[in-house]
Design a protein around this motif. Structure first.
Motif, PDB file in Angstrom:
ATOM      1  N   TRP A  80       0.818  -1.218   0.000  1.00  0.00           N
ATOM      2  CA  TRP A  80       0.000   0.000   0.000  1.00  0.00           C
ATOM      3  C   TRP A  80       0.850   1.266   0.000  1.00  0.00           C
ATOM      4  CZ3 TRP A  80      -0.779  -3.631   4.094  1.00  0.00           C
ATOM      5  CH2 TRP A  80      -0.079  -3.348   5.259  1.00  0.00           C
ATOM      6  N   HIS A  81       2.149   1.098  -0.219  1.00  0.00           N
ATOM      7  CA  HIS A  81       3.056   2.237  -0.317  1.00  0.00           C
ATOM      8  C   HIS A  81       4.101   1.867  -1.365  1.00  0.00           C
ATOM      9  CE1 HIS A  81       4.862   5.948   0.636  1.00  0.00           C
ATOM     10  NE2 HIS A  81       4.962   5.863   1.953  1.00  0.00           N
ATOM     11  N   THR A  82       4.999   2.802  -1.633  1.00  0.00           N
ATOM     12  CA  THR A  82       6.054   2.569  -2.619  1.00  0.00           C
ATOM     13  C   THR A  82       7.427   2.430  -1.966  1.00  0.00           C
ATOM     14  OG1 THR A  82       6.258   4.972  -2.907  1.00  0.00           O
ATOM     15  CG2 THR A  82       4.796   3.799  -4.421  1.00  0.00           C
TER      16      THR A  82
ATOM     17  N   ARG B 268       6.687  -1.437   2.489  1.00  0.00           N
ATOM     18  CA  ARG B 268       5.291  -1.608   2.081  1.00  0.00           C
ATOM     19  C   ARG B 268       5.158  -1.733   0.571  1.00  0.00           C
ATOM     20  NH1 ARG B 268       5.566  -2.801   7.096  1.00  0.00           N
ATOM     21  NH2 ARG B 268       4.091  -1.828   8.513  1.00  0.00           N
ATOM     22  N   SER B 269       6.262  -1.939  -0.119  1.00  0.00           N
ATOM     23  CA  SER B 269       6.202  -2.199  -1.562  1.00  0.00           C
ATOM     24  C   SER B 269       6.584  -3.644  -1.875  1.00  0.00           C
ATOM     25  CB  SER B 269       7.122  -1.239  -2.326  1.00  0.00           C
ATOM     26  OG  SER B 269       8.474  -1.426  -1.945  1.00  0.00           O
TER      27      SER B 269
ATOM     28  N   LYS C  26       2.591   4.063   6.881  1.00  0.00           N
ATOM     29  CA  LYS C  26       3.130   2.816   7.418  1.00  0.00           C
ATOM     30  C   LYS C  26       2.053   1.747   7.535  1.00  0.00           C
ATOM     31  CE  LYS C  26       5.461   0.887  11.466  1.00  0.00           C
ATOM     32  NZ  LYS C  26       4.334   0.021  11.913  1.00  0.00           N
ATOM     33  N   ASP C  27       0.916   2.117   8.113  1.00  0.00           N
ATOM     34  CA  ASP C  27      -0.188   1.181   8.294  1.00  0.00           C
ATOM     35  C   ASP C  27      -1.473   1.799   7.738  1.00  0.00           C
ATOM     36  OD1 ASP C  27       1.320  -0.811   9.812  1.00  0.00           O
ATOM     37  OD2 ASP C  27       1.401   0.731  11.372  1.00  0.00           O
ATOM     38  N   PRO C  28      -2.303   1.004   7.058  1.00  0.00           N
ATOM     39  CA  PRO C  28      -3.495   1.554   6.410  1.00  0.00           C
ATOM     40  C   PRO C  28      -4.434   2.250   7.384  1.00  0.00           C
ATOM     41  CG  PRO C  28      -3.035  -0.646   5.592  1.00  0.00           C
ATOM     42  CD  PRO C  28      -2.124  -0.429   6.758  1.00  0.00           C
ATOM     43  N   ILE C  29      -5.088   3.286   6.879  1.00  0.00           N
ATOM     44  CA  ILE C  29      -6.053   4.073   7.633  1.00  0.00           C
ATOM     45  C   ILE C  29      -7.397   3.960   6.926  1.00  0.00           C
ATOM     46  CG2 ILE C  29      -6.671   6.393   8.417  1.00  0.00           C
ATOM     47  CD1 ILE C  29      -3.631   7.029   8.346  1.00  0.00           C
ATOM     48  N   LYS C  30      -8.419   3.628   7.682  1.00  0.00           N
ATOM     49  CA  LYS C  30      -9.744   3.393   7.107  1.00  0.00           C
ATOM     50  C   LYS C  30     -10.253   4.630   6.372  1.00  0.00           C
ATOM     51  CE  LYS C  30     -14.194   1.363   8.397  1.00  0.00           C
ATOM     52  NZ  LYS C  30     -15.005   0.867   9.546  1.00  0.00           N
ATOM     53  N   TRP C  31     -10.782   4.421   5.191  1.00  0.00           N
ATOM     54  CA  TRP C  31     -11.365   5.421   4.302  1.00  0.00           C
ATOM     55  C   TRP C  31     -10.331   6.378   3.711  1.00  0.00           C
ATOM     56  CZ3 TRP C  31     -15.900   4.423   2.407  1.00  0.00           C
ATOM     57  CH2 TRP C  31     -16.886   3.795   3.175  1.00  0.00           C
TER      58      TRP C  31
ATOM     59  N   CYS D  95      18.200   1.364   2.340  1.00  0.00           N
ATOM     60  CA  CYS D  95      17.312   2.168   3.179  1.00  0.00           C
ATOM     61  C   CYS D  95      15.950   2.419   2.539  1.00  0.00           C
ATOM     62  CB  CYS D  95      17.987   3.485   3.540  1.00  0.00           C
ATOM     63  SG  CYS D  95      18.593   4.421   2.117  1.00  0.00           S
ATOM     64  N   HIS D  96      15.794   2.154   1.280  1.00  0.00           N
ATOM     65  CA  HIS D  96      14.489   2.232   0.620  1.00  0.00           C
ATOM     66  C   HIS D  96      13.452   1.421   1.393  1.00  0.00           C
ATOM     67  CE1 HIS D  96      11.484   0.893  -2.395  1.00  0.00           C
ATOM     68  NE2 HIS D  96      11.752   1.996  -3.072  1.00  0.00           N
ATOM     69  N   ASP D  97      13.870   0.289   1.981  1.00  0.00           N
ATOM     70  CA  ASP D  97      12.955  -0.651   2.615  1.00  0.00           C
ATOM     71  C   ASP D  97      12.948  -0.558   4.131  1.00  0.00           C
ATOM     72  OD1 ASP D  97      12.129  -1.710   0.141  1.00  0.00           O
ATOM     73  OD2 ASP D  97      13.882  -3.009   0.053  1.00  0.00           O
ATOM     74  N   TRP D  98      13.591   0.465   4.697  1.00  0.00           N
ATOM     75  CA  TRP D  98      13.435   0.677   6.140  1.00  0.00           C
ATOM     76  C   TRP D  98      11.953   0.820   6.480  1.00  0.00           C
ATOM     77  CZ3 TRP D  98      17.380   5.272   6.747  1.00  0.00           C
ATOM     78  CH2 TRP D  98      18.675   4.758   6.917  1.00  0.00           C
TER      79      TRP D  98
END
Length: 647
Positions: A146-148, A152-153, A427-432, A509-512
């Motif tokens: 849900w991120h790049t 989260r990618s 970092k973590d999904p947020i509803k809506w 560090c892209h994936d930290w």
């Protein structure tokens, strides 16, 4: 010390899947009656709701995935080849066939005239999430992507991919360009079914996981995991390697799947001068953005001509699409849509999708109007190519073959589907958060505003108050969708350490995992980017007990430079200043620290050192790894690169 932000560090085991993702053995569902495969209380609740209230029938179609029995329609005598081209940051309006008054794309225009076109096709509003859904047939938030950046990618390893499905079906598989779903085992394309791979690192040329100092022209890319020097513009390289692959498979009389995924026209904005010159009056940024698209168009024309000369055009499914809305083309033309890349509005996620396949009857220009999405691509290609469907996997999408073929009887009964897309980038999904719940006619934005796309394609008039039943229907769908996916959100992907497929492992560090951003491009590394919110840890999976060597570095191995030393700027290329144009900042590193799980170690940094080596005895399992460089003034920066080897 690692950033101890909330979130579970564990990895989703290979045999663990999110709720309802897999069906019990023998559970199947006809694609035109997906409700027959449902089992369990959640599915039954939705089925009863669908029976009780007629407008909720679409919930029965898409809220839960369905394993499909594909119809046994006639196929060509030989399995079709497949070429799937997906460009980066090119929106619906960034084509002259869609009305762009400035940009000229004659070769893609020709493809448009000869293709079936999905005119209401949707993806995620940014790169990796779209690619995850395209590859897996699952909602982006189900896949963990849900991120790049920030870990989260990475496409969870329990997900299947287009590459794996085609490889299991006897195809030769190749991937060329931008993967952006993981640069380490087991997330790389070469680990996910693609047998021939030529790619850059990370989400773009010159990003932190890429080979150092790459800048769209020349440089080096990863050919089957190994850096290989190349000459020429990046898009030309991807098409060149893809053409070689196709030629080899044709000679071997083997069906092929070629996934050509360009990083262009994603920024930074560089293009061959001859491609950007016609647009020079629009300024460097837009001129090079359009120039990259013009270069893509030229490559599409060359590839189609090559297929004709090789006798391959007739039985090749040729697809052109893009990964999200425009990043820079809205300054010229946005096809009347609101929003752009990253937006929950149409301009963020409605993109072109053209399919041309003469042997399959898809050769005359025709528009498909019902809403479709990235999650439909994998089940549709399984259907079109007669591939064995992965056992037990329930796709969130469905085969849209009847829509492509124009089967009027089936199209007349096509359900009023509901689809969801969102732009999380946290970092973590947020509803809506930045969400769009869609049917062919309606769009519910962020759970509140409702737009009638038929009457208001520019999404300028909120009609939620006038249509409360529609609003509630879409809200209810999203609530059930979120409830199903939410339990999976803490299943962080872990990069393997000590696995034979990648030993040593090169971490960047892209994936930290952190709460702010990361130094995701090489300019940020050159600038010695720091700060607590921008410095995190790697989630790792130590595959076996043993002795491991961990080397902390500021610069990657290919750079011969001391930890504290500055770096001179790199050469310019056509277009804007490249990432490498930023001088490397000198810093006074005096100490290095490392933590892996509950193990901590530190040592002083020797003068002129280019890395700091630690040797640790590690136990198998999932843990967190962080490395820090302490500066003379007491501040610290992260170890932007770490190389971990099982001895």
């Amino acid at each position: 010390m690692p950033n101890e932000s909330p979130g579970h560090a564990g990895r989703l085991p290979q045999n663990l899947t999110s709720p309802t993702r897999r069906l019990p053995a023998g559970s199947v569902c006809h694609r035109d009656d997906p409700g027959t495969a449902w089992s369990g209380p959640f599915q039954v609740t939705l089925l009863l709701r669908a029976i009780a209230v007629r407008p909720i029938v679409a919930v029965a179609v898409l809220i839960l995935p369905a394993v499909m029995i594909f119809r046994a329609a006639p196929l060509p005598a030989a399995q079709p080849n497949v070429i799937l081209i997906i460009t980066d940051d090119q929106g619906y309006g960034d084509l002259s066939c869609h009305g762009n008054p400035i940009l000229k794309t004659p070769h893609i225009d020709a493809l448009y005239r000869e293709s079936v076109r999905l005119v209401d096709y949707h993806v995620a509003p940014t790169c990796s999430p779209s690619r995850a859904a395209l590859q897996s047939g699952h909602w982006t938030d189900r896949t963990g992507v849900w991120h790049t950046i920030m870990g989260r990618s990475l496409l969870r390893e329990n997900e299947t991919t287009l590459g794996q499905v085609f490889a299991d079906g006897g195809y030769a598989t190749g991937m060329f360009g931008k993967w952006h779903l993981g640069d380490n085992y087991p997330y790389r394309p070469e680990d996910r079914g693609y047998q021939e791979v030529m790619r850059h690192g990370g989400g773009g040329v010159g990003q932190t996981p890429d080979y150092w100092d790459n800048a769209y022209f020349d440089g080096a890319y990863f050919h089957n995991s190994k850096p290989e020097k190349v000459a020429g513009f990046c898009t030309d390289v991807w098409f060149d390697y893809a053409t070689r692959f196709i030629k080899q498979q044709h000679a071997a009389q083997k069906p092929f799947f070629a996934y050509i995924c360009t990083n262009a026209p994603h920024g930074p904005m560089h293009s061959p001068p001859e491609a950007s010159e016609p647009y020079a009056e629009l300024g460097t940024n837009v001129a090079n953005f359009l120039g990259m698209i013009a270069n893509i168009d030229k490559n599409v024309g060359r590839l189609r001509e090559f297929l004709q000369t090789q006798g391959l055009a007739e039985n090749t499914i040729f697809i052109f699409t893009t990964d999200n809305g425009t990043s820079s083309g809205d300054k010229v033309f946005n096809a009347g849509m609101r929003g752009k890349k990253g937006s929950e509005y149409e301009g963020g996620h409605r993109v072109p999708f053209f399919v041309h396949w003469p042997a399959g009857g898809l050769k005359r220009g025709r528009d498909v109007r019902p809403v479709t999405a990235h999650v439909d691509v994998l089940p549709t290609l399984i259907d079109l190519c007669g591939l064995p469907a992965p056992k037990g996997i329930a796709f969130d999408g469905r085969s849209i073959r009847p829509l492509l073929e124009g089967d009027e009887a089936v199209v007349a009964k096509w359900p009023d589907r509901i689809l969801v897309t969102d732009s999380q980038r946290v970092k973590d999904p947020i509803k809506w958060r930045k969400s769009s719940v869609m049917t062919t006619r309606w769009r519910l934005i962020n759970g509140k505003a409702l737009y009638d796309i038929d009457a208001d394609p520019g999404q300028s008039r909120d009609v939620a108050a006038a249509h409360p039943d529609v609003t509630k229907r879409l809200q209810d769908f999203y609530e059930a969708w979120w409830s199903e996916l939410e339990p999976t959100f803490d299943q962080d992907c872990a990069i393997y350490l000590g696995h034979p497929a990648e030993n040593p492992t090169r971490l960047t560090c892209h994936d930290w995992i952190t709460t702010g951003s990361t130094p995701w491009n090489q300019a940020s590394v050159r600038a010695a980017m720091g700060g607590k919110a921008n410095t995190g840890f790697w989630n790792v999976n130590v595959v076996a007990d043993g002795d491991y060597e961990i080397r902390l570095r500021r610069w990657p191995e290919e750079v011969a430079a001391e930890l504290s030393s500055p770096l001179p700027p790199g050469d310019d290329v056509p277009g804007v200043a490249p990432y490498r144009a930023r001088p490397g900042k000198p810093v006074d590193i005096v100490r290095a620290t490392i933590q892996l799980g509950d193990q901590r170690a530190a040592q002083d940094v020797a003068p002129k050192a280019d890395e700091v080596r630690f040797r640790l005895r590690l136990k198998a399992g999932v843990s967190r790894l962080s490395g820090r460089f302490v500066l003379a003034d007491g501040s610290s920066i992260g170890s932007y690169y770490a190389y971990v080897k099982r001895l």
